[in-house]
Scaffold this motif. Structure first.
Motif, PDB file in Angstrom:
ATOM      1  N   GLN A  89       1.142  -0.958  -0.015  1.00  0.00           N
ATOM      2  CA  GLN A  89      -0.134   0.294  -0.150  1.00  0.00           C
ATOM      3  C   GLN A  89       0.860   1.396   0.204  1.00  0.00           C
ATOM      4  N   LYS A  90       2.522   1.799   0.214  1.00  0.00           N
ATOM      5  CA  LYS A  90       2.413   2.125   0.721  1.00  0.00           C
ATOM      6  C   LYS A  90       3.712   2.745  -0.660  1.00  0.00           C
ATOM      7  N   LEU A 110      -4.326   3.089   4.052  1.00  0.00           N
ATOM      8  CA  LEU A 110      -2.757   3.657   4.334  1.00  0.00           C
ATOM      9  C   LEU A 110      -3.150   3.470   5.702  1.00  0.00           C
ATOM     10  N   THR A 128      -3.433   0.328   8.326  1.00  0.00           N
ATOM     11  CA  THR A 128      -3.322  -0.367   7.502  1.00  0.00           C
ATOM     12  C   THR A 128      -1.995  -0.098   8.725  1.00  0.00           C
TER      13      THR A 128
END
Length: 240
Positions: free
Chosen positions: A116-117, A133, A136
């Motif tokens: 995601q990052k 994000l 998470t």
């Protein structure tokens, strides 16, 4: 034909298997499988592992999937030092406890944090909502606290005074979000000290060799457009 290992060192469990074999002097033939080129989707790889996942092992006519199963198979076949997977019932149970937890907890949030990052926006050009994000990263922080308070506690390694396969699985998982710029160790001196102990036992050269690919993941060229939709479909759960 000797032992063959199908690995992509971009994958955290592949790195654990690779380090274990190298550290213990287990001879093997490396069969690279490049996940970002979709090589795990090929029919030839499916003959080795119908699950189309790495790592995979081929030992003569015997094939085996799943990293934990592979690590335990190798530890038994090659009679590696007892600390890796102890014979003592309770010491072994501590290793099993961590392996059972991390498979659905630490692995999940480390993998999602990295993708995601970094991987979705950089490699797949797929935007990730900030709230996704943030959620998470909060889950990752919770897992890191459990790693310290429940598993590491006041001992040198996750399951006791000596390194085990639990530590290999954990460190390779944590290097995933590290590769995306997450500050996993900076504000956690206990976890940072554990990492230094793991690296010292593994050996700095081997540790760096195993993680060279993932630590350069931000420089990965975009995925072939023909594979992008297949990747997005298979990785859809990581966007949630």
């Amino acid at each position: 034909m000797g032992l063959e290992l199908y690995l992509d060192l971009m994958s955290q469990p592949c790195r654990a298997v690779y380090i274990f074999c190298k550290k213990n002097g287990i001879p093997f033939q490396l069969r690279p499988v490049e996940l970002l080129k979709g090589q795990h989707y090929t029919d030839s790889f499916a003959q080795v592992n119908p699950l189309r996942k790495v790592p995979a092992l081929k030992d003569g006519d015997f094939t085996l999937a799943e990293s934990v199963a592979i690590l335990l198979y190798l530890s038994r076949k090659y009679k590696t030092p007892d600390h890796w997977y102890p014979q003592d019932l309770q010491a072994r149970a501590r290793v099993d406890e961590f392996l059972s937890w991390q498979h659905t907890a630490l692995r999940s949030c480390c993998l999602r944090a990295m993708w995601q990052k970094m991987m979705f926006p950089v490699v797949l050009h797929q935007p990730v909502p900030q709230e996704t994000l943030s959620s998470t990263l909060a889950e990752l922080d919770s897992c890191l606290r459990l790693l310290e308070d429940k598993f590491l506690r006041d001992q040198n390694f996750l399951s006791g005074p000596q390194i085990s396969v639990a530590d290999l699985m954990a460190i390779t998982e944590l290097m995933h979000p590290v590769s995306a710029g997450c500050q996993v160790f900076e504000s956690r001196p206990k976890l940072a000290s554990w990492r230094r102990r793991v690296e010292a036992v593994v050996g700095e050269d081997l540790f760096q060799e195993a993680h060279a690919v993932v630590l350069k993941a931000k420089d990965t060229p975009p995925v072939d457009p023909a594979l992008k939709e297949k990747f997005l479909h298979s990785l859809q759960s990581l966007l949630q």
